[in-house]
Design an enzyme around this catalytic site. Structure first.
Site, PDB file in Angstrom:
ATOM      1  N   LYS A 112     -64.208  41.363  49.746  1.00 31.35           N
ATOM      2  CA  LYS A 112     -63.472  40.567  50.446  1.00 31.35           C
ATOM      3  C   LYS A 112     -63.210  40.750  52.020  1.00 31.35           C
ATOM      4  O   LYS A 112     -63.392  39.541  52.997  1.00 31.35           O
ATOM      5  CB  LYS A 112     -62.244  39.851  50.104  1.00 31.35           C
ATOM      6  CG  LYS A 112     -62.314  39.056  48.685  1.00 31.35           C
ATOM      7  CD  LYS A 112     -61.278  38.473  48.218  1.00 31.35           C
ATOM      8  CE  LYS A 112     -61.402  37.502  47.219  1.00 31.35           C
ATOM      9  NZ  LYS A 112     -60.459  36.964  46.470  1.00 31.35           N
ATOM     10  N   LYS A 195     -70.294  37.418  40.164  1.00 35.59           N
ATOM     11  CA  LYS A 195     -69.341  36.760  39.263  1.00 35.59           C
ATOM     12  C   LYS A 195     -69.021  35.557  39.935  1.00 35.59           C
ATOM     13  O   LYS A 195     -69.423  35.115  41.060  1.00 35.59           O
ATOM     14  CB  LYS A 195     -67.940  37.602  39.127  1.00 35.59           C
ATOM     15  CG  LYS A 195     -67.149  37.522  40.578  1.00 35.59           C
ATOM     16  CD  LYS A 195     -65.743  37.757  39.866  1.00 35.59           C
ATOM     17  CE  LYS A 195     -64.819  37.233  40.997  1.00 35.59           C
ATOM     18  NZ  LYS A 195     -63.355  37.010  40.678  1.00 35.59           N
ATOM     19  N   LYS A 198     -64.352  31.425  42.902  1.00 33.36           N
ATOM     20  CA  LYS A 198     -63.739  30.016  43.631  1.00 33.36           C
ATOM     21  C   LYS A 198     -64.126  30.241  44.982  1.00 33.36           C
ATOM     22  O   LYS A 198     -64.389  29.140  45.713  1.00 33.36           O
ATOM     23  CB  LYS A 198     -61.949  30.325  43.755  1.00 33.36           C
ATOM     24  CG  LYS A 198     -61.340  29.937  42.253  1.00 33.36           C
ATOM     25  CD  LYS A 198     -60.029  29.532  42.584  1.00 33.36           C
ATOM     26  CE  LYS A 198     -59.111  30.467  41.649  1.00 33.36           C
ATOM     27  NZ  LYS A 198     -58.711  31.769  42.126  1.00 33.36           N
TER      28      LYS A 198
HETATM   29  N1  AQP Z   1     -66.305  34.992  36.904  1.00 31.77           N
HETATM   30  C1  AQP Z   1     -65.213  35.282  36.147  1.00 31.77           C
HETATM   31  N2  AQP Z   1     -65.294  35.513  34.771  1.00 31.77           N
HETATM   32  C2  AQP Z   1     -64.327  35.790  33.928  1.00 31.77           C
HETATM   33  N3  AQP Z   1     -62.964  35.737  34.575  1.00 31.77           N
HETATM   34  C3  AQP Z   1     -62.842  35.554  35.726  1.00 31.77           C
HETATM   35  N4  AQP Z   1     -61.654  35.690  36.661  1.00 31.77           N
HETATM   36  C4  AQP Z   1     -62.018  35.244  37.834  1.00 31.77           C
HETATM   37  N5  AQP Z   1     -63.475  35.097  38.030  1.00 31.77           N
HETATM   38  C5  AQP Z   1     -63.730  35.410  36.671  1.00 31.77           C
HETATM   39  C6  AQP Z   1     -60.519  35.763  35.984  1.00 31.77           C
HETATM   40  O1  AQP Z   1     -59.622  34.681  36.410  1.00 31.77           O
HETATM   41  C7  AQP Z   1     -58.379  35.003  36.620  1.00 31.77           C
HETATM   42  C8  AQP Z   1     -57.686  34.349  37.940  1.00 31.77           C
HETATM   43  O2  AQP Z   1     -58.270  34.894  39.083  1.00 31.77           O
HETATM   44  P1  AQP Z   1     -57.488  34.618  40.188  1.00 31.77           P
HETATM   45  O3  AQP Z   1     -57.293  33.355  40.746  1.00 31.77           O
HETATM   46  O4  AQP Z   1     -56.558  35.749  40.775  1.00 31.77           O
HETATM   47  O5  AQP Z   1     -58.986  35.063  41.331  1.00 31.77           O
HETATM   48  P2  AQP Z   1     -60.166  36.110  41.253  1.00 31.77           P
HETATM   49  O6  AQP Z   1     -59.756  37.149  40.143  1.00 31.77           O
HETATM   50  O7  AQP Z   1     -60.249  36.755  42.704  1.00 31.77           O
HETATM   51  O8  AQP Z   1     -61.062  34.860  40.872  1.00 31.77           O
HETATM   52  P3  AQP Z   1     -61.927  34.025  41.497  1.00 31.77           P
HETATM   53  O9  AQP Z   1     -62.251  32.992  41.044  1.00 31.77           O
HETATM   54  O10 AQP Z   1     -63.040  34.534  42.104  1.00 31.77           O
HETATM   55  O11 AQP Z   1     -61.287  33.610  43.017  1.00 31.77           O
HETATM   56  P4  AQP Z   1     -61.136  33.822  44.315  1.00 31.77           P
HETATM   57  O12 AQP Z   1     -62.619  33.652  44.819  1.00 31.77           O
HETATM   58  O13 AQP Z   1     -60.014  33.075  45.208  1.00 31.77           O
HETATM   59  O14 AQP Z   1     -60.842  35.292  44.551  1.00 31.77           O
HETATM   60  C9  AQP Z   1     -58.245  36.525  36.682  1.00 31.77           C
HETATM   61  O15 AQP Z   1     -57.867  36.733  35.389  1.00 31.77           O
HETATM   62  C10 AQP Z   1     -59.693  37.000  36.686  1.00 31.77           C
HETATM   63  O16 AQP Z   1     -59.876  38.169  36.231  1.00 31.77           O
END
Ligand code: AQP
Length: 334
Positions: A112, A195, A198
């Site tokens: 990030k 992966k 969001k």
């Molecule tokens: N691609 C993924 N596959 C499986 N699990 C996933 N998680 C996120 N992406 C995947 C799991 O979702 C939970 C919530 O995640 P978060 O909201 O804390 O954000 P994150 O892990 O950083 O996921 P994102 O969607 O990629 O969000 P942004 O882009 O905002 O950083 C966690 O348990 C995560 O493991």
């Protein structure tokens, strides 16, 4: 007694990766009868640029997604992180025990912060310490997350040990990662090596909880694949990241194994496979999306659920923080 804690950031709409990697397990653990706390971590969401006007509603949307996916607020505590000051207070205490070198090696920070890490915010850098506080402030024993959060959880475990060793106590349990299920790492629909996320720029890279059937169909149709047919065995998916991801998604949504998917579709190309994947994705997600839309039409109801959860969480977190303060020797008056 197991105490489950997990959270999601209100950075944008939840996607299939969040659901299959984490939220589905939240529901399963609740239904097994464990004591569960599920948070919407808005303090984490502001570690990257965000829309001030949308933050409160994004927080409601995550709570609505939890409930629509099967979290029952009568059984599990749903809370908003910023409403529980003890998270940030414990974070500061843990920050005094955290090593900058370790934080610098965190994959999420590197991803990030990008090339210009000197200009990255302190919040982004210290994100894993706040996450450790989110977990330890409830003395959680198990944390259901997707694979991407494994490294952060390892840090939470180390901080629990550092605290216990430094203060000669066994106060914090070691939180166990609960990384389980058929899709612990769902990949982007545009690039099978990244992966699903969001914050990825292209909305075509993910399937959101808010997508309707036509949008899901369009995204799956446009999903990157390859010209080959599906193989008979899993070995044939090696070096075919996109194909592997689509097969894995089908299996996770249909509740069958990857081998079963190949039994059904071996010899068929993506022209046949993708429409079947659309059907299974829509069948699975449509009821969740419909319920989420109903809930989002009544924000006062979601607010009431979060407020009730916040009160319970605040009481639990406050007790732990008082004990931590005492262990650390802070003045508490006479
Ligand atoms: N691609 C993924 N596959 C499986 N699990 C996933 N998680 C996120 N992406 C995947 C799991 O979702 C939970 C919530 O995640 P978060 O909201 O804390 O954000 P994150 O892990 O950083 O996921 P994102 O969607 O990629 O969000 P942004 O882009 O905002 O950083 C966690 O348990 C995560 O493991």
């Amino acid at each position: 007694m197991k105490r489950i804690l997990s959270c999601m950031q209100p950075t944008s709409h939840l996607h299939l990766g969040n659901y299959l990697g984490a939220l589905k397990n939240f529901v399963a653990l609740q239904d097994e009868g464990a004591e569960c706390l599920y948070g919407v971590v808005d303090l984490h969401a502001i570690t990257v640029p965000y829309q001030r006007d949308g933050l409160a509603n994004a927080t409601r949307e995550i709570a609505a997604a939890y409930i629509a996916a099967g979290i029952d607020p009568k059984k599990s505590i749903l809370f908003a992180q910023s409403a529980i000051p003890a998270h940030s207070q414990l974070m500061w205490l843990l920050a005094t025990m955290s090593q900058m070198g370790k934080l610098e090696r965190m994959t999420q920070f590197k991803d990030k912060a990008g090339k210009n890490k000197e200009r990255a915010g302190l919040g982004l850098f210290a994100y894993p310490v706040l996450m450790a506080a989110d977990i330890l402030i409830y003395k959680a024993t198990h944390v259901p997350v997707g694979e991407d959060q494994k490294q952060h959880l390892e840090l939470a475990r180390e901080l629990a040990s550092t605290f216990n060793t430094r203060y000669e106590t066994d106060f914090f349990p070691q939180p166990e990662p609960y990384i389980s299920g058929p899709a612990t790492r769902v990949m982007s629909l545009r690039d099978g090596t990244q992966k699903m996320s969001k914050s990825a720029e292209s909305d075509l890279s993910r399937i959101n909880f808010t997508d309707d059937a036509d949008t899901i169909a369009k995204k799956i149709k446009k999903a990157k694949s390859d010209p080959d047919v599906l193989p008979e065995t899993l070995d044939g998916l090696e070096d075919r990241a996109e194909a592997k991801n689509l097969v894995n998604l089908y299996a996770a949504l249909a509740g069958i194994t990857n081998e079963d998917v190949l039994k059904e579709f071996a010899g068929k190309g993506f022209g046949d496979f993708k429409p079947a994947l659309v059907d299974v994705a829509v069948a699975h997600l449509a009821p969740i999306t419909a319920r989420m839309n109903e809930l989002m039409a009544d924000p006062a109801e979601i607010d009431a659920i979060l407020q009730a959860g916040n009160e319970k969480a605040r009481a639990m977190a406050g007790d732990v923080l008082s004990e931590v303060s005492e262990i650390m020797g802070f003045w508490k008056g006479s």
